[in-house]
Design a protein around this motif. Sequence first.
Motif, PDB file in Angstrom:
ATOM      1  N   LYS A 752       6.119  16.542 -18.414  1.00 25.98           N
ATOM      2  CA  LYS A 752       6.844  15.313 -18.704  1.00 25.98           C
ATOM      3  C   LYS A 752       5.874  14.127 -18.657  1.00 25.98           C
ATOM      4  CE  LYS A 752      10.248  12.074 -16.942  1.00 25.98           C
ATOM      5  NZ  LYS A 752      11.099  11.689 -15.800  1.00 25.98           N
ATOM      6  N   GLY A 753       5.845  13.334 -19.714  1.00 27.58           N
ATOM      7  CA  GLY A 753       4.977  12.153 -19.734  1.00 27.58           C
ATOM      8  C   GLY A 753       3.554  12.504 -19.369  1.00 27.58           C
ATOM      9  N   ASN A 754       2.977  11.741 -18.456  1.00 26.96           N
ATOM     10  CA  ASN A 754       1.595  11.973 -18.034  1.00 26.96           C
ATOM     11  C   ASN A 754       1.520  12.678 -16.691  1.00 26.96           C
ATOM     12  OD1 ASN A 754      -1.180  11.884 -18.382  1.00 26.96           O
ATOM     13  ND2 ASN A 754      -1.395   9.875 -17.438  1.00 26.96           N
ATOM     14  N   ASP A 755       2.592  13.371 -16.295  1.00 28.56           N
ATOM     15  CA  ASP A 755       2.537  14.154 -15.061  1.00 28.56           C
ATOM     16  C   ASP A 755       1.421  15.182 -15.158  1.00 28.56           C
ATOM     17  OD1 ASP A 755       4.703  12.726 -14.255  1.00 28.56           O
ATOM     18  OD2 ASP A 755       6.152  14.375 -14.414  1.00 28.56           O
ATOM     19  N   ASP A 756       0.729  15.421 -14.047  1.00 26.79           N
ATOM     20  CA  ASP A 756      -0.360  16.403 -14.077  1.00 26.79           C
ATOM     21  C   ASP A 756       0.087  17.767 -13.569  1.00 26.79           C
ATOM     22  OD1 ASP A 756      -0.150  15.892 -11.395  1.00 26.79           O
ATOM     23  OD2 ASP A 756      -2.247  15.324 -11.102  1.00 26.79           O
ATOM     24  N   ARG A 757       1.369  17.931 -13.275  1.00 30.11           N
ATOM     25  CA  ARG A 757       1.936  19.232 -12.929  1.00 30.11           C
ATOM     26  C   ARG A 757       2.982  19.583 -13.976  1.00 30.11           C
ATOM     27  NH1 ARG A 757       5.727  19.856  -7.700  1.00 30.11           N
ATOM     28  NH2 ARG A 757       7.118  18.743  -9.139  1.00 30.11           N
ATOM     29  N   TYR A 758       2.961  20.825 -14.447  1.00 32.24           N
ATOM     30  CA  TYR A 758       3.880  21.166 -15.525  1.00 32.24           C
ATOM     31  C   TYR A 758       5.320  21.030 -15.057  1.00 32.24           C
ATOM     32  CZ  TYR A 758       4.755  25.913 -13.619  1.00 32.24           C
ATOM     33  OH  TYR A 758       5.138  26.973 -12.841  1.00 32.24           O
ATOM     34  N   SER A 759       6.177  20.635 -15.985  1.00 29.85           N
ATOM     35  CA  SER A 759       7.614  20.529 -15.718  1.00 29.85           C
ATOM     36  C   SER A 759       8.332  21.800 -16.105  1.00 29.85           C
ATOM     37  CB  SER A 759       8.205  19.351 -16.505  1.00 29.85           C
ATOM     38  OG  SER A 759       7.556  18.148 -16.179  1.00 29.85           O
ATOM     39  N   LEU A 760       7.855  22.444 -17.176  1.00 26.95           N
ATOM     40  CA  LEU A 760       8.483  23.663 -17.673  1.00 26.95           C
ATOM     41  C   LEU A 760       7.397  24.629 -18.121  1.00 26.95           C
ATOM     42  CD1 LEU A 760      11.415  24.011 -20.175  1.00 26.95           C
ATOM     43  CD2 LEU A 760       9.193  24.938 -20.779  1.00 26.95           C
ATOM     44  N   LYS A 761       7.606  25.879 -17.767  1.00 29.84           N
ATOM     45  CA  LYS A 761       6.721  26.948 -18.256  1.00 29.84           C
ATOM     46  C   LYS A 761       7.591  28.003 -18.929  1.00 29.84           C
ATOM     47  CE  LYS A 761       3.361  28.622 -15.701  1.00 29.84           C
ATOM     48  NZ  LYS A 761       2.650  29.394 -14.643  1.00 29.84           N
ATOM     49  N   ALA A 762       7.180  28.399 -20.139  1.00 29.55           N
ATOM     50  CA  ALA A 762       7.881  29.457 -20.867  1.00 29.55           C
ATOM     51  C   ALA A 762       6.924  30.612 -21.084  1.00 29.55           C
ATOM     52  CB  ALA A 762       8.393  28.937 -22.208  1.00 29.55           C
ATOM     53  N   GLN A 763       7.367  31.809 -20.703  1.00 38.40           N
ATOM     54  CA  GLN A 763       6.549  33.016 -20.877  1.00 38.40           C
ATOM     55  C   GLN A 763       7.315  34.005 -21.754  1.00 38.40           C
ATOM     56  OE1 GLN A 763       6.271  33.322 -16.503  1.00 38.40           O
ATOM     57  NE2 GLN A 763       4.067  33.570 -16.760  1.00 38.40           N
ATOM     58  N   THR A 764       6.672  34.387 -22.852  1.00 37.86           N
ATOM     59  CA  THR A 764       7.333  35.279 -23.803  1.00 37.86           C
ATOM     60  C   THR A 764       6.303  35.910 -24.716  1.00 37.86           C
ATOM     61  OG1 THR A 764       9.012  35.420 -25.535  1.00 37.86           O
ATOM     62  CG2 THR A 764       7.728  33.396 -25.444  1.00 37.86           C
ATOM     63  N   MET A 765       6.650  37.065 -25.269  1.00 38.39           N
ATOM     64  CA  MET A 765       5.811  37.688 -26.278  1.00 38.39           C
ATOM     65  C   MET A 765       6.286  37.314 -27.678  1.00 38.39           C
ATOM     66  SD  MET A 765       5.273  41.450 -24.527  1.00 38.39           S
ATOM     67  CE  MET A 765       4.105  41.962 -25.769  1.00 38.39           C
ATOM     68  N   SER A 766       7.373  36.561 -27.751  1.00 41.13           N
ATOM     69  CA  SER A 766       7.935  36.146 -29.031  1.00 41.13           C
ATOM     70  C   SER A 766       7.334  34.815 -29.467  1.00 41.13           C
ATOM     71  CB  SER A 766       9.454  36.011 -28.912  1.00 41.13           C
ATOM     72  OG  SER A 766      10.048  37.230 -28.525  1.00 41.13           O
ATOM     73  N   LYS A 767       7.638  34.433 -30.705  1.00 35.54           N
ATOM     74  CA  LYS A 767       7.292  33.113 -31.208  1.00 35.54           C
ATOM     75  C   LYS A 767       8.521  32.228 -31.068  1.00 35.54           C
ATOM     76  CE  LYS A 767       3.844  34.615 -34.598  1.00 35.54           C
ATOM     77  NZ  LYS A 767       3.398  34.537 -36.021  1.00 35.54           N
ATOM     78  N   ILE A 768       8.357  31.101 -30.386  1.00 33.90           N
ATOM     79  CA  ILE A 768       9.513  30.249 -30.151  1.00 33.90           C
ATOM     80  C   ILE A 768       9.168  28.784 -30.397  1.00 33.90           C
ATOM     81  CG2 ILE A 768      10.569  31.791 -28.456  1.00 33.90           C
ATOM     82  CD1 ILE A 768       9.527  29.869 -26.264  1.00 33.90           C
ATOM     83  N   SER A 769      10.229  28.008 -30.604  1.00 34.67           N
ATOM     84  CA  SER A 769      10.108  26.565 -30.739  1.00 34.67           C
ATOM     85  C   SER A 769      11.021  25.909 -29.720  1.00 34.67           C
ATOM     86  CB  SER A 769      10.505  26.125 -32.153  1.00 34.67           C
ATOM     87  OG  SER A 769      10.493  24.716 -32.259  1.00 34.67           O
TER      88      SER A 769
END
Length: 849
Positions: A752-769
Amino acid sequence: MNNHRKETMNFKHRYFVVIMIFLVESIFCNAATIVIKNNPLDKVITFGNSKITITIDYNGKCAVNDLSVNGQSVISGPAGIFSSIKTTTNNYSTLKLQSDPTVNIVENTITISNIKFGDNEEIAEETWKFLLSEGDIKFEIERSFPKSLLIEEAAFPSFDFNSINTWNGAFLGYGGLAWFYLFNQKLCTYGVHSDCSTFWNSTTGNALKIAVAANGKNVAMKYSRSADDHLNFNIAVSDSEMTYRYEAEKRSRFIRGKTDVWAPFTVSSGNYFQTITLSALNYNDAYNRGNFVGINGKQVTNVLNTIARIGVIDEKHFGGNSWHTPYGPICLHEQYIAQVAIGINDDTYTEGYKRCLDFYCDHAIQPDGRVLPRWAYLNEDAMPGTVTKEGFYEAQWGYLMDSNPDFVANVAQLFNISGDLTWVSGHKTTCERALDYMIKRDVNDNHLVEMMTNSESEKKGSDWIDIIWASFENAFVNAKLYYALTLWVDVEKQLHDFGKANYYSHYAAGLKRNFNKSTNEGGFWDSKNKWYVHWLDKDHSVHGNNLVVPVNLMAIVYGICDDTTRRNAILDKIEEQTSHENLFFWPICMYPYGAGEGNDWQFPFPNYENGDIFLSWGSIGVEAYAGYKPDLALKYVENVLNQYGKDGLAFQRYGRIHQDGLGDDILSGNSLALVGLYKSIYGINLCYNRLYLNPHLPAKLSGTVLNYYYRKDTLKIGLESNHYSISTNQFNIGSKSDFGFYSEKNELEFFKGNDDRYSLKAQTMSKISLEIEKWNADDFSWLQSSLGVNGTVSYTLHVSKSNSIYTLSKGNKTINVKSDQDGLLKFKANTNEKAVLIRMNTRISINNF
């Protein structure tokens, strides 16, 4: 009768030869794109793939007489590619052999052996082997010397391109550039320690990469404009690093009127082995920066591929001044050399500058932490007695104190660009010494460090504006120190030294506080004029009260001036005067320095550092205005591009009166407005663990799609008014506001913004948007869609409450999910769910499980 029999025999012999040639062609044309045609009668062999074709003449010689790349003949002539050796007494080459070489062809490999050249006293023997594939051609050379030999000049081998104009330039293996536009007279020669050259022509789109591997040996290259206006490219392989021949200092990389740039060297007896890999490229594809809207993208590309690289003098010598000048200086007191990498966008520059800073760490920094500010081909600019054996020195104009913070700033910026924590940890002690050296100069304990001089009357410089006599407490140097301190605090945190981080953070806070005080209180702010002054003498007198542009822009961009009223007053005044004079770019100062404040020949105003236009402050200028009035920032970027269209920006500076190019050097800083375009208008900010996308996009640029190389991947960065996106081959993420991005295979991180810690992590073998809709403290929503094969996505979110219940709405389902003790919320979603909306709304429970 005998004559008839002789003719019959000759006829049979000729018939036999023709049949053999046919058989050779039939046997070795077994791959559709690989062709080998050997003519033993004429002793000519032609071979290649769909992109590169080579013809070799081996009739009493061994030389390439034609090289075609992507259908264009770039070398044609009897002496196209060959090996040669010059000793004190003779010249030898593979253009004249002691006997005919032997050719052997096995499948897609051609071996030419028995290539002996020289005489009984000085002799070399080579074997050439070509390994053909569709992707490239590997040219292996095995060379043997029966005894050691002193060599004046060597070509292992030499490439004689048809014209100096065949190529625009050659990108070097460490991110530099041999730019043939600067070979403006015959017999110009440039020698470098590189193992790779990528020759290119932006008009034809043709490009040829020549990479050399010689295990355990040193590789060097030189480029010369010949007497007949050809481009001669020579490779040298030696036991020790090649050194330079000319001037007393033996450091001159670029020479005029001659081609023997390298000093003599000795080869030991024995065998040498090297592999030269030839690869054809399409320049316009390989260096395609994307689809530029509202601005001339071809000019942007050309400037960043030429001017931006011109300060890279050699493998371990990066700076802002070009290798083309006879003087060849490097200023270590330039804080933007690392930042240029944002615009160049080439890993070879980033990795090359790492090695350069390692070299500076070992050779330019004294035991007490003082960073020597300059290096040059010659010693004529040096303060007597200060030149080291490697060529670093104090400048004759004074102790230029900004070299210390600038070294630290470049190390920290390069860490952010590369993300290489191991590398930056190796600079921890040195950077701390450099910072501590400066802090110890704060003799009156007001957190503003003092220079070596107390008064302008001493007529000594102390910063980049080196013949302006800034002394005692210098705002220019202190602004740079603040920048270095704040950057280094973040590095110390990553290295888990929180004690040092707190120490430097505390000092920086005091510096900022006192910097912003009025001049009556001992600070740099002129309350009447509403700008920052350049310096204060020890007697408290105010100097440089003429709106010095770099001082004021640095104060704004580096975060010292966080008062928007002050910021607006400074930027409005600069724009008012720049527009009044109809200048295409910001000058170094808006009004004259006072009498006695600079070197006498700069007066009357405007002249040189007392009023001329230096483009090197373009990045901070664009950044300052982008955060205030983006259209103004873009105006000056476009002005620089317009000037490039007129003169190529091949100057040190521009005169204030006629706005004409001046100076006998070319500064890579002339590209910095375009670095500002990338960093501040397009918003590409490289941080150690993410790319932070924070555009300030004028409407006319909406629709731009950039190709940007980042951490081994090529991103597509979409920039529209109020919507930004980043895509890889696997992931796409979009947002209406600024955000951070990082991805690896099967893993995407959103910040989010310039936060230096991730807000969301997505792990998948698929292609997603993912399309971010909302991201508040405890209220998040995003759209998910599948871009390919359906599968499962594992999500991890950082939330504000640990061990608490959150309500997850996914499609038509609503479930409760509990965050763990670290504030992580984890769940899975299917990419093929009918409702692709994943919406998370907080329902924080005070009751824990």
